[in-house]
Design an enzyme around this catalytic site. Structure first.
Site, PDB file in Angstrom:
ATOM      1  N   TYR A 442      53.876  36.400  35.440  1.00 35.78           N
ATOM      2  CA  TYR A 442      52.699  36.993  35.990  1.00 35.78           C
ATOM      3  C   TYR A 442      52.553  38.459  35.910  1.00 35.78           C
ATOM      4  CZ  TYR A 442      55.427  37.827  40.545  1.00 35.78           C
ATOM      5  OH  TYR A 442      56.335  38.051  41.400  1.00 35.78           O
ATOM      6  N   GLU A 443      51.028  38.816  36.198  1.00 37.02           N
ATOM      7  CA  GLU A 443      50.784  40.251  35.995  1.00 37.02           C
ATOM      8  C   GLU A 443      50.791  40.518  34.249  1.00 37.02           C
ATOM      9  OE1 GLU A 443      49.732  41.484  38.197  1.00 37.02           O
ATOM     10  OE2 GLU A 443      50.639  40.606  40.139  1.00 37.02           O
ATOM     11  N   GLY A 444      50.387  39.569  33.470  1.00 41.04           N
ATOM     12  CA  GLY A 444      50.387  39.696  32.372  1.00 41.04           C
ATOM     13  C   GLY A 444      51.616  39.113  31.689  1.00 41.04           C
TER      14      GLY A 444
END
Lengths: 595, 595
Positions: A442-444
């Site tokens: 997550y978050e890229g």
């Protein structure tokens, strides 16, 4: 069932001996009066809170998970989470690094990092409730109107309201240009938002009285793609003029996900059905505003992984000293016992030292980055602020991508030390692996981090930012040129620096002919730079340890860990370099149909 | 929710084109009449069974888990498991590779491997019920008295009774010398066993009418340590003289574990309270008898990991072709769509090709090992049998240790390709990682495999077995010396062979002075040899593909995968070599108190 003791001595080592925090803060007017003792006291209090309040809820929160009531849309966090959060708010922790103008305590980011390492060691799932709030805070303070700031920030800073980031939709995660949520202007400065967001961490829960969603959506006339995305603030309850909770807004939880880990945090499908929102920042420039949150969140994910790696290490170390199994290959060590503690075995030590070397480097890396953020905000010299901004931009994807991958290896080793006992839930080790697994996504995703690093941060300015980092390393090597004892560290570090420079130019040249060369090199390149940072920091820590090696075991341990790092972990760069140089050919040659 | 299609074409490639199965079997009197068509038909039937019967139970079995009734001690497997097992028995699958004397079909191990790859791809937790039975079969057939064989083997072969291996106790897993379970002779040839075993896979369940436990225990006069361990057969129900089920024996399930994965398989605490047992093999030589099971089980764990890596790869490939996200760095590829399928991105390809290259090499490796086992049993020439025994001994820890570690990376990549969708349970990808995690632990942790490999199998006979393997590789390189097109493969393979030889001697010399050097080198050494095997097999597969490259895409794909392996995965050996050569110093220097 395990333990967590905040590693205060190690934290102090990084803050004071490695980073020279007090002296650095003296150069920043906003923090000039903060002294080391105060920072240490804050850390001690944070240790008490995390050890006594949130850590005991980690395993039970995982076992219980969150509850979703389909009829009411109400989400309930695991038992004890709400009460722990009330204590957290009561103690003023949410305000730690926030602006005093809105009730914050105005402490530097680096101190917030110390808090967050502990929070994440104790309970990553719980920590995501306050953790994501900080992202909403950052976006609002940077891009909100004075009105929005006045309405929302005091409650967010106090922690009475929490925040979320609503980016992802079912068909778009990485590729936000595809998003479809719509925002219709209502003519009074507000907008009606409609659409569906997924994977919204802490999207709905019972910890706080209001939840403030930062939502990406498209205006009716927005151009297609990423240039037509705007950012909106959409509260669960619309605040009244007096700041009290008003009417329920049309943003509701449609379901929660069942996941591999972080069970204690509600991952929500959020349905927006004409929900009222207000724009944050400029029309169609939402992605820029959102990146303020994103960069903070990426550093935050690095902190999550550091926290998990630390607690997994602690527990596997205790087990390795306690568990008796086999005799040492060089003859019995615990002769009075039926077998030796497994810490005598070289391969168990390899797993323990890998964790230790990683955790201590990751702590140095993230705290240092935190201090650079503080300097980028508050240093009186604009040139320094710019320099720090550049370094933070370069290092952020490495913090996120490299630390999370190493922490996955690290927590996996922690579990492995326990043998079969690591695989059962009773000892808590397998949870650290499951929880940590999300951090690589997550978050890229880490693939995106690697592309951001090599494509944008390194090649995007022809290596200018990398050169700045390289100069820091070179200066350190030069400063220790006459130090014989340091040669075992500075030698390999200098050699690696030369290789980094060479291979970066090679990739840059290939990329001019074929952009796929960037994607092909990106992940091994991220590992290469990750080790470049770790090797630099371990060399610096070794220097301190060498200087103080007659001052006790702590420094002896640091020195030996540095040696382990250079002899056993740094060799990964030999692989990275070969993989980078192998180029894109073997990746791209196969047509999709041939897989 | 995913799919599983048995990779029959790839299996045929390994069996017939790589291994030349039919011709090899002609040299083994026991299997001389088995032809390729029959083997392919069996594989097709196995594909139908696994795809249609056990695969649909994989996700539901994970979600439901096993049930334990504390009062009755009854364990119930997830819904559908019992019925699927009845179908499995009905179809005669348990008997596939068993001795015709006891009702078996007498097929070779290599064919059983084909079946087990599919079973494990479809459902590892379910497969452990029949899978562990095979270990009990192997121990009994090798060491059981004629009486025991007559009583137990027909029911085990038919699958009406399943088996377990009861080794571990709470205080001893790796170190079986510490075990405490007692066996008192009752004077009638039977024994009364008392003690507690833990982590007993398939220890209690409702799939079969009887469960046959192979239990390690100590006789009253047994010497301490591993030389005082005997092996006993302890049935859940004591068979009557006519083979029917008799009285309930005193071996009962005390609890089941809650685990990270393989939820569908019951991991039991087994309490023996004066349970009646009969000795298998000689007194105090139980560990030897047990190793017959263990070696089979270790190869079985390699098959489990291969199966999981295959199914994870299949699903991530489908997703990568389907999921649209971002444009290719070299310009749009699917111009009619809002974004390109993610398989265009180099790093997604890196993750897919890593899985593909690993799975195909692991299949070649395990099937080849299976064939060597068949030759070790059935080849008319004793010298060949011995040669095969030696190679299997050398390769077994590599199959177990290396394949499981690579499969962990591989399933982790499979999950990563899905981004956030990989982390939620809905898509099934995270289960493959959780299930696979145990494979690095049980049947001897991978650290133990590595120690067995380097300490016992390689250095234990001064490299004699390794030299045998090296000769196979060298012969292949020589045979292709004039083949220009093969140089890209034989060149690096030969270079690696030279390094393996050199570094083995270096470690051997260091180990004479300090035994800890073996433990220190063991895990990177296992990876080094794993790659040596993979590189050899990929070179052989590349040879076939080069010869047939105008015969279609299948061979083109093989060739390109071989190139990917050599350019992107083989570089791990550069790291392994440095880590091995770094020696034990940095691992052993730190006193336990300094960690």
């Amino acid at each position: 069932m395990g333990q967590y003791i905040a590693p205060l001595r190690d934290m102090q080592f990084v803050l004071h001996e490695l980073l020279g925090l007090e002296a650095e803060l003296k150069g920043l007017p906003a923090h000039a009066s903060l002294d080391a003792d105060t920072v240490n006291s804050i850390a001690e209090e944070a240790a008490k809170f995390t050890q006594n309040v949130t850590y005991p809820l980690n395993h039970s929160g995982d076992a219980e998970g969150c509850h979703f009531d389909k009829v009411s849309g109400v989400v309930t966090a695991p038992k004890g989470f709400k009460e722990a959060y009330a204590q957290y708010v009561e103690a003023g922790w949410p305000a730690l690094a926030c602006d005093p103008e809105y009730g914050g305590q105005g402490l530097p980011e680096v101190v917030n990092n110390v808090l967050y390492e502990m929070l994440n060691s104790a309970n990553q799932a719980w920590t995501m409730y306050p953790g994501l709030t900080h992202g909403a805070y950052a976006a609002l303070i940077a891009h909100g109107t004075p009105e929005l700031k006045k309405t929302y920030l005091p409650k967010i800073v106090s922690g009475h309201w929490t925040g979320t980031m609503c980016l992802t939709e079912a068909h778009c995660g990485t590729d936000l240009g595809l998003l479809r949520t719509k925002a219709e202007p209502l003519g009074d400065g507000s907008y009606a938002l409609s659409g569906q967001k997924i994977f919204i961490s802490a999207g709905e829960h019972d910890l706080a009285e209001n939840i403030i969603h930062l939502v990406l959506a498209r205006l009716p006339d927005a151009p297609a793609g990423t240039k037509g995305i705007s950012l909106f603030i959409v509260p669960k309850f619309i605040p009244n003029a007096d700041g009290s909770i008003g009417k329920r807004n049309g943003i509701k939880c449609g379901n929660i996900e069942h996941k591999m880990g972080i069970h204690g945090n509600a991952t929500c499908v959020m349905n927006l059905d004409g929900a009222t929102g207000w724009m944050v920042g400029e029309p169609n420039k939402g992605l820029n505003a959102m990146f303020v949150m994103m960069n903070g969140a990426r550093l935050g994910v690095g902190m999550q992984s550091l926290g998990l790696a630390e607690v997994a290490y602690q527990n596997s170390l205790i087990y390795a000293k306690d568990r008796l199994q086999m005799r040492s290959l060089t003859g019995p060590k615990a002769k009075d016992k039926p077998a030796d503690p497994i810490i005598v075995h070289p391969d168990v030590r390899r797993m323990l030292l890998t964790q230790k070397a990683h955790v201590e480097a990751a702590r140095a890396f993230t705290y240092w980055t935190g201090l650079m953020i503080d300097k980028s905000h508050h240093h009186p010299d604009e040139k320094v602020r710019k320099e720090m901004d550049d370094l933070v931009a370069l290092l952020t994807p490495i913090v996120k991508g490299f630390i999370t991958e190493y922490s996955y290896i690290s927590t996996t080793y922690g579990m492995q030390v326990f043998g079969g006992h690591g695989y059962i839930k009773e000892w808590g080790m397998e949870q650290y692996v499951r929880d940590n697994r999300i951090n690589m996504i997550y978050e890229g995703t880490n693939g995106i981090q690697a592309l951001d690093l090599l494509g944008r941060k390194v090649l995007g300015d022809m290596g200018a930012k990398l050169t700045k980092f390289g100069k820091i390393v070179t200066d350190f090597i030069k400063a220790n040129a006459d130090n014989e004892a340091m040669k075992e560290f500075t030698g390999p570090l200098a050699a690696l620096g030369t290789e980094v420079q060479k291979v970066t130019m090679e990739v840059g040249q290939k990329a001019m002919k074929n952009p796929d060369e960037v994607g092909a090199a990106s992940v091994p390149y991220m590992h290469l730079l990750g080790h470049f940072v770790y090797a630099y920091l371990w060399a610096r820590m070794a220097k301190i340890a060498l200087d103080k090696q007659d001052q006790g075991d702590f420094y002896k341990s640091k020195l030996l860990t540095a040696r382990f790092y250079f002899s056993k972990l740094l060799p990964e760069t030999a692989m990275n370099l070969q993989q980078i140089r192998a180029g894109a050919g073997s990746l791209m040659a196969m047509e999709a149909a041939l897989f």
